[in-house]
Design an enzyme around this catalytic site. Structure first.
Site, PDB file in Angstrom:
ATOM      1  NE  ARG A 133      51.064  97.120   9.382  1.00 49.64           N
ATOM      2  CZ  ARG A 133      50.417  97.923   8.555  1.00 49.64           C
ATOM      3  NH1 ARG A 133      49.118  98.016   8.591  1.00 49.64           N
ATOM      4  NH2 ARG A 133      51.065  98.659   7.677  1.00 49.64           N
ATOM      5  CD  GLN A 183      58.747  98.374  13.587  1.00 47.62           C
ATOM      6  OE1 GLN A 183      59.962  98.401  13.711  1.00 47.62           O
ATOM      7  NE2 GLN A 183      57.967  99.348  14.010  1.00 47.62           N
ATOM      8  CG  ASP A 237      54.163  95.597   8.496  1.00 50.07           C
ATOM      9  OD1 ASP A 237      53.401  95.306   7.551  1.00 50.07           O
ATOM     10  OD2 ASP A 237      53.958  96.546   9.269  1.00 50.07           O
ATOM     11  CB  SER A 273      55.033  98.420   6.665  1.00 48.98           C
ATOM     12  OG  SER A 273      54.061  98.681   7.622  1.00 48.98           O
ATOM     13  CE1 TYR A 291      45.618  99.219   9.487  1.00 48.85           C
ATOM     14  CE2 TYR A 291      45.283  98.028  11.560  1.00 48.85           C
ATOM     15  CZ  TYR A 291      45.912  98.154  10.331  1.00 48.85           C
ATOM     16  OH  TYR A 291      46.843  97.227   9.957  1.00 48.85           O
TER      17      TYR A 291
HETATM   18  N1  NAD Z   1      54.916  97.893  13.434  1.00 45.36           N
HETATM   19  C1  NAD Z   1      54.120  98.916  13.672  1.00 45.36           C
HETATM   20  O1  NAD Z   1      53.989  99.353  14.790  1.00 45.36           O
HETATM   21  C2  NAD Z   1      53.341  99.511  12.538  1.00 45.36           C
HETATM   22  C3  NAD Z   1      53.734  99.239  11.243  1.00 45.36           C
HETATM   23  C4  NAD Z   1      52.986  99.788  10.191  1.00 45.36           C
HETATM   24  C5  NAD Z   1      51.886 100.589  10.457  1.00 45.36           C
HETATM   25  N2  NAD Z   1      51.551 100.838  11.742  1.00 45.36           N
HETATM   26  C6  NAD Z   1      50.374 101.680  12.041  1.00 45.36           C
HETATM   27  O2  NAD Z   1      49.250 101.076  11.463  1.00 45.36           O
HETATM   28  C7  NAD Z   1      48.314 102.087  11.161  1.00 45.36           C
HETATM   29  C8  NAD Z   1      47.799 101.915   9.745  1.00 45.36           C
HETATM   30  O3  NAD Z   1      48.813 102.233   8.784  1.00 45.36           O
HETATM   31  P1  NAD Z   1      48.536 101.914   7.263  1.00 45.36           P
HETATM   32  O4  NAD Z   1      49.568 102.566   6.449  1.00 45.36           O
HETATM   33  O5  NAD Z   1      48.310 100.449   7.068  1.00 45.36           O
HETATM   34  O6  NAD Z   1      47.152 102.688   7.054  1.00 45.36           O
HETATM   35  P2  NAD Z   1      45.931 102.329   6.108  1.00 45.36           P
HETATM   36  O7  NAD Z   1      46.459 101.864   4.776  1.00 45.36           O
HETATM   37  O8  NAD Z   1      44.940 101.495   6.808  1.00 45.36           O
HETATM   38  O9  NAD Z   1      45.277 103.781   5.903  1.00 45.36           O
HETATM   39  C9  NAD Z   1      46.022 104.840   5.374  1.00 45.36           C
HETATM   40  C10 NAD Z   1      45.684 106.096   6.126  1.00 45.36           C
HETATM   41  O10 NAD Z   1      44.396 106.551   5.772  1.00 45.36           O
HETATM   42  C11 NAD Z   1      43.881 107.253   6.876  1.00 45.36           C
HETATM   43  N3  NAD Z   1      42.454 107.515   6.698  1.00 45.36           N
HETATM   44  C12 NAD Z   1      41.402 106.676   6.797  1.00 45.36           C
HETATM   45  N4  NAD Z   1      40.245 107.341   6.556  1.00 45.36           N
HETATM   46  C13 NAD Z   1      40.590 108.626   6.284  1.00 45.36           C
HETATM   47  C14 NAD Z   1      39.835 109.791   5.945  1.00 45.36           C
HETATM   48  N5  NAD Z   1      38.502 109.772   5.839  1.00 45.36           N
HETATM   49  N6  NAD Z   1      40.514 110.931   5.732  1.00 45.36           N
HETATM   50  C15 NAD Z   1      41.860 110.968   5.814  1.00 45.36           C
HETATM   51  N7  NAD Z   1      42.628 109.908   6.128  1.00 45.36           N
HETATM   52  C16 NAD Z   1      41.983 108.750   6.366  1.00 45.36           C
HETATM   53  C17 NAD Z   1      44.259 106.349   8.028  1.00 45.36           C
HETATM   54  O11 NAD Z   1      44.210 107.028   9.270  1.00 45.36           O
HETATM   55  C18 NAD Z   1      45.686 105.961   7.642  1.00 45.36           C
HETATM   56  O12 NAD Z   1      46.637 106.832   8.197  1.00 45.36           O
HETATM   57  C19 NAD Z   1      49.018 103.397  11.431  1.00 45.36           C
HETATM   58  O13 NAD Z   1      48.642 103.819  12.723  1.00 45.36           O
HETATM   59  C20 NAD Z   1      50.455 103.037  11.403  1.00 45.36           C
HETATM   60  O14 NAD Z   1      51.257 103.923  12.168  1.00 45.36           O
HETATM   61  C21 NAD Z   1      52.240 100.312  12.785  1.00 45.36           C
END
Ligand code: NAD
Length: 390
Positions: free
Chosen positions: A122, A127, A130, A133, A226
């Site tokens: 990530r 991107q 990904d 995403s 995460y």
């Molecule tokens: N290229 C990039 O830079 C890039 C691309 C995609 C995602 N990301 C980042 O990766 C991270 C993960 O994204 P994702 O969509 O795969 O998340 P994910 O599917 O792992 O989780 C979904 C959400 O659930 C939340 N969560 C976990 N436990 C929880 C709880 N008990 N109560 C409430 N919420 C809870 C997490 O904080 C997350 O925001 C994020 O920080 C996102 O910004 C970065």
């Protein structure tokens, strides 16, 4: 010289996506690909074979993959696909290795170089590749549509001569990619939206989408952006704040996940019992067991007057767009390894090195990431592998 690329027809139940769409064919041909696909591979995504110009359709799967330098798929392929592949061939697909031990063993035995799409780092540079995403964003959008169709009320404020209705209150729990897309969609549809997450940086993101952040004062940031698992004290602190918001919501969308762990439980049975009559929960975390104690993965459950919708493989329900984005993710990854009609695997490229799951009979496991790193100098004298093309 060219690189033989084969695209599989998916066989997992209810999987409608395909790893290639007509709009990326030209790009892959320019990189030096000669494209083949299993006949009817795009049918479930409303793409007939005839829509794929410059792609040869082959009905027999063994024949299709036996001559391929690169095999593309969405879901982990069946073992006989790996058996039919050339030793040392390349597979690009979602794999989720911890759920597929037999497949991983076969990839190792056959010395297949497997790039697992869920491992794409990530990072900004990756991107375009990904797929987690791209598919999550679609799922977040669709969760709102599903919720809206299960509600016996409208999302926006509607004014008629008889009087005004609404708007509905939507609470999104878990503000990663899917959650933020759900917030944006619900806001566009006119609902009053609240969002909640255990990563404080999501507060600003959710507010920028026109919603309100439910502040719990818990910071559970884990590794790599995460979340981590919550302690009992943190759960109690959150429960004290969030219960009121759960019970005021008409529609709740849950998306919370913790890497490598079952879905965290965000909504208890007693919280469901206290919800409004006719309220709907759409649980996007059903695949990992669900965010609600009463979630039944793959089913719609009724607890009193509350409906809990827990669909599996949501991106497949939007197969046309999901295939379009997935195929673009895969093409972007292929563009890192295909040039001048050959495949060159440069293990100094962080994206390739982190996405690879198996190579030359070695597992690139998370635990011993550095040791298993294909460019490990003790292991190899060169950091590049060139795959001979047809
Ligand atoms: N290229 C990039 O830079 C890039 C691309 C995609 C995602 N990301 C980042 O990766 C991270 C993960 O994204 P994702 O969509 O795969 O998340 P994910 O599917 O792992 O989780 C979904 C959400 O659930 C939340 N969560 C976990 N436990 C929880 C709880 N008990 N109560 C409430 N919420 C809870 C997490 O904080 C997350 O925001 C994020 O920080 C996102 O910004 C970065």
């Amino acid at each position: 010289m060219y690189v033989n690329v084969a695209v599989l027809k998916e066989t997992h139940p209810h999987e409608r996506r395909i790893a290639l769409v007509p709009s990326v064919v030209g790009k892959l041909v320019k990189l030096g690909a000669k494209l083949h696909m299993q006949s009817g591979a795009g049918a479930a995504a409303t793409l007939d074979d005839a829509a794929f110009k410059d792609v040869v359709s082959i009905s027999d799967r063994t024949e299709l993959v036996s001559d391929a330098d690169v095999v593309l798929a969405v879901q982990p392929p069946a073992l006989d696909v790996i058996d039919a592949m050339k030793v040392g061939g390349i597979l690009i697909s979602f794999i989720y290795a911890n759920k597929e031990p037999a497949l991983v063993q076969r990839l190792l035995d056959r010395k297949i170089t497997c790039f697992a799409m869920e491992r794409v780092p990530r990072i900004t540079r990756a991107q375009a590749m990904d797929a987690l995403s791209s598919q999550s964003a679609l799922a977040g959008y669709y969760a709102v549509q599903l919720g809206a169709t299960h509600l016996a009320r409208v999302l926006p404020k509607i004014t008629s001569a008889a009087g005004a209705i609404g708007p509905a209150k939507v609470l999104v729990m878990g503000l990663g990619v899917a959650g933020l897309e759900a917030v944006a969609t619900a806001h566009r549809l006119g609902a009053v939206v609240e969002g909640y997450d255990v990563r404080p940086e999501t507060a600003e993101q959710v507010v920028s989408l026109g919603a309100t952040f439910v502040e719990t004062d818990v910071d559970a940031r884990g590794k790599g952006g995460y979340a981590r698992e919550l302690t009992a004290a943190e759960k109690a602190k959150i429960g004290a704040v969030v219960t009121k918001h759960i019970q005021q919501a008409d529609l709740i969308i849950t998306t919370a996940a913790i890497p490598g762990r079952p879905s965290p439980k965000l909504i208890s049975t007693s919280q469901v019992t206290g919800m409004k009559a006719g309220a709907v929960i759409v649980d996007l975390s059903a695949e990992g067991g669900g965010n609600c104690e009463d979630t039944r993965p793959g089913e719609t459950a009724r607890i009193g007057h509350v409906m809990i919708v827990a669909p599996l493989n949501v991106p497949s329900l939007l197969a046309q767009d999901a295939s379009e984005l997935y195929a673009k993710n895969v093409a972007a990854l292929l563009s890192l390894m295909m040039k001048d009609n050959i495949v060159t695997l440069n293990w100094d490229d962080e994206v390739l090195a982190k996405t690879v799951l198996t190579h030359a009979g070695k597992l690139h496991s998370d635990k011993s990431e550095h040791e298993a790193y294909p460019s490990n100098k003790a292991d190899k004298t060169t950091t590049k592998t060139t795959v001979k093309a047809a």
